[in-house]
Design a protein around this motif. Structure first.
Motif, PDB file in Angstrom:
ATOM      1  N   GLY A 243       1.117   1.264  -4.393  1.00  0.00           N
ATOM      2  CA  GLY A 243      -0.172   0.586  -4.496  1.00  0.00           C
ATOM      3  C   GLY A 243      -0.969   1.112  -5.669  1.00  0.00           C
ATOM      4  O   GLY A 243      -0.562   2.024  -6.379  1.00  0.00           O
TER       5      GLY A 243
ATOM      6  N   GLY B  69     -12.288  -2.545  -3.913  1.00  0.00           N
ATOM      7  CA  GLY B  69     -11.044  -3.110  -4.408  1.00  0.00           C
ATOM      8  C   GLY B  69     -11.118  -4.608  -4.464  1.00  0.00           C
ATOM      9  O   GLY B  69     -12.006  -5.230  -3.885  1.00  0.00           O
ATOM     10  N   LEU B  70     -10.173  -5.180  -5.170  1.00  0.00           N
ATOM     11  CA  LEU B  70     -10.111  -6.638  -5.294  1.00  0.00           C
ATOM     12  C   LEU B  70      -8.674  -7.081  -4.992  1.00  0.00           C
ATOM     13  O   LEU B  70      -7.814  -7.066  -5.869  1.00  0.00           O
ATOM     14  CB  LEU B  70     -10.511  -7.058  -6.710  1.00  0.00           C
ATOM     15  CG  LEU B  70     -10.510  -8.545  -7.002  1.00  0.00           C
ATOM     16  CD1 LEU B  70     -11.481  -9.279  -6.076  1.00  0.00           C
ATOM     17  CD2 LEU B  70     -10.880  -8.781  -8.453  1.00  0.00           C
ATOM     18  N   PRO B  71      -8.398  -7.425  -3.713  1.00  0.00           N
ATOM     19  CA  PRO B  71      -7.055  -7.903  -3.372  1.00  0.00           C
ATOM     20  C   PRO B  71      -6.864  -9.334  -3.876  1.00  0.00           C
ATOM     21  O   PRO B  71      -7.660 -10.206  -3.571  1.00  0.00           O
ATOM     22  CB  PRO B  71      -7.010  -7.832  -1.852  1.00  0.00           C
ATOM     23  CG  PRO B  71      -8.390  -7.522  -1.381  1.00  0.00           C
ATOM     24  CD  PRO B  71      -9.242  -7.286  -2.553  1.00  0.00           C
ATOM     25  N   LEU B  72      -5.818  -9.550  -4.637  1.00  0.00           N
ATOM     26  CA  LEU B  72      -5.492 -10.872  -5.178  1.00  0.00           C
ATOM     27  C   LEU B  72      -4.082 -11.246  -4.762  1.00  0.00           C
ATOM     28  O   LEU B  72      -3.149 -11.150  -5.559  1.00  0.00           O
ATOM     29  CB  LEU B  72      -5.607 -10.886  -6.721  1.00  0.00           C
ATOM     30  CG  LEU B  72      -6.964 -10.500  -7.310  1.00  0.00           C
ATOM     31  CD1 LEU B  72      -6.851 -10.296  -8.797  1.00  0.00           C
ATOM     32  CD2 LEU B  72      -7.990 -11.568  -6.977  1.00  0.00           C
TER      33      LEU B  72
ATOM     34  N   PRO C 286      -8.279   1.670  -3.800  1.00  0.00           N
ATOM     35  CA  PRO C 286      -9.201   0.547  -3.604  1.00  0.00           C
ATOM     36  C   PRO C 286      -9.268   0.103  -2.138  1.00  0.00           C
ATOM     37  O   PRO C 286      -8.255   0.075  -1.451  1.00  0.00           O
ATOM     38  CB  PRO C 286      -8.603  -0.546  -4.484  1.00  0.00           C
ATOM     39  CG  PRO C 286      -7.158  -0.220  -4.575  1.00  0.00           C
ATOM     40  CD  PRO C 286      -7.034   1.274  -4.436  1.00  0.00           C
ATOM     41  N   THR C 287     -10.454  -0.228  -1.661  1.00  0.00           N
ATOM     42  CA  THR C 287     -10.592  -0.750  -0.301  1.00  0.00           C
ATOM     43  C   THR C 287      -9.962  -2.133  -0.231  1.00  0.00           C
ATOM     44  O   THR C 287      -9.916  -2.864  -1.218  1.00  0.00           O
ATOM     45  CB  THR C 287     -12.069  -0.836   0.130  1.00  0.00           C
ATOM     46  OG1 THR C 287     -12.767  -1.656  -0.794  1.00  0.00           O
ATOM     47  CG2 THR C 287     -12.707   0.530   0.199  1.00  0.00           C
ATOM     48  N   GLY C 288      -9.447  -2.460   0.928  1.00  0.00           N
ATOM     49  CA  GLY C 288      -8.830  -3.768   1.139  1.00  0.00           C
ATOM     50  C   GLY C 288      -7.417  -3.875   0.597  1.00  0.00           C
ATOM     51  O   GLY C 288      -6.770  -4.913   0.744  1.00  0.00           O
ATOM     52  N   CYS C 289      -6.929  -2.843  -0.037  1.00  0.00           N
ATOM     53  CA  CYS C 289      -5.580  -2.848  -0.620  1.00  0.00           C
ATOM     54  C   CYS C 289      -4.711  -1.821   0.111  1.00  0.00           C
ATOM     55  O   CYS C 289      -5.142  -0.693   0.348  1.00  0.00           O
ATOM     56  CB  CYS C 289      -5.639  -2.506  -2.101  1.00  0.00           C
ATOM     57  SG  CYS C 289      -6.648  -3.652  -3.065  1.00  0.00           S
ATOM     58  N   THR C 290      -3.490  -2.198   0.444  1.00  0.00           N
ATOM     59  CA  THR C 290      -2.597  -1.325   1.215  1.00  0.00           C
ATOM     60  C   THR C 290      -1.890  -0.336   0.305  1.00  0.00           C
ATOM     61  O   THR C 290      -1.358  -0.704  -0.743  1.00  0.00           O
ATOM     62  CB  THR C 290      -1.570  -2.170   1.982  1.00  0.00           C
ATOM     63  OG1 THR C 290      -2.285  -3.062   2.843  1.00  0.00           O
ATOM     64  CG2 THR C 290      -0.648  -1.297   2.807  1.00  0.00           C
TER      65      THR C 290
ATOM     66  N   THR D 227      -4.688   0.742   4.822  1.00  0.00           N
ATOM     67  CA  THR D 227      -5.602  -0.103   4.056  1.00  0.00           C
ATOM     68  C   THR D 227      -7.006   0.437   4.268  1.00  0.00           C
ATOM     69  O   THR D 227      -7.599   0.243   5.336  1.00  0.00           O
ATOM     70  CB  THR D 227      -5.521  -1.576   4.514  1.00  0.00           C
ATOM     71  OG1 THR D 227      -4.165  -2.005   4.428  1.00  0.00           O
ATOM     72  CG2 THR D 227      -6.399  -2.464   3.650  1.00  0.00           C
TER      73      THR D 227
ATOM     74  N   CYS E  58      -3.390  -6.060  -6.314  1.00  0.00           N
ATOM     75  CA  CYS E  58      -4.645  -5.460  -5.880  1.00  0.00           C
ATOM     76  C   CYS E  58      -5.199  -4.622  -7.019  1.00  0.00           C
ATOM     77  O   CYS E  58      -4.501  -3.818  -7.602  1.00  0.00           O
ATOM     78  CB  CYS E  58      -4.403  -4.601  -4.652  1.00  0.00           C
ATOM     79  SG  CYS E  58      -5.908  -4.192  -3.799  1.00  0.00           S
TER      80      CYS E  58
END
Length: 153
Positions: free
Chosen positions: A48, A145-148, A58-62, A111, A152
């Motif tokens: 990650g 974080g920005l999960p896309l 990053p938050t929201g990213c595993t 996460t 991420c």
């Protein structure tokens, strides 16, 4: 007629050797006592988007939280379990999972959900008296974080 082969000092020496053999024989054949061994456990965030030098995730990213467990001689531990935790300020220890050790490694997916300091810890135990339980911890900072999808940032 009985012939006595040992006379005088020779008899004392033979008796001493016989007594020594009776005392030493049980010591040689007794099983050796084993002292419990304390393994070495290391904890890291891998996989990650991480900044390894600053342990920033990053938050929201595993990401993967991995424990490496080795014996003092460097050989990997082949059995036992590792329990993972995340400590958030004001939240206490939140269990992340309990995983069996394989080839000296155990890992969980995590996460982060809150920005700021997160204390990750792992405790190893095998349930047997020959290896002592140990634990380790690291501090990780979670940032927005920005999960896309599969990516991420």
């Amino acid at each position: 007629m009985r012939v006595n082969r040992f006379r005088g000092p020779a008899r004392a020496v033979a008796a001493a050797f016989g007594t020594a053999a009776l005392v030493v024989a049980p010591l040689i054949s007794a099983p050796a006592a084993h002292a419990a061994v304390a393994p070495v456990i290391r904890l890291a965030v891998t996989g990650g988007p991480t900044t390894a030098s600053a342990n920033t995730v990053p938050t929201g990213c595993t990401v993967t939280v991995e424990a490496t467990v080795t014996l003092p001689d460097g050989d990997p531990v082949e059995y036992g379990t590792v329990q993972f935790f995340n400590r958030l300020p004001g939240n206490g220890d939140v269990p992340l999972g309990k995983v069996a050790v394989a080839y000296g490694r155990a890992s969980v997916q995590w996460t982060p959900s809150a920005n700021g300091a997160n204390g990750l810890s792992a405790g190893y135990a095998d349930g047997l008296p020959d290896i002592l339980p140990v634990s380790a911890g690291i501090e990780v900072t979670a940032r927005p974080g920005l999960p896309l999808g599969g990516l991420c940032l």
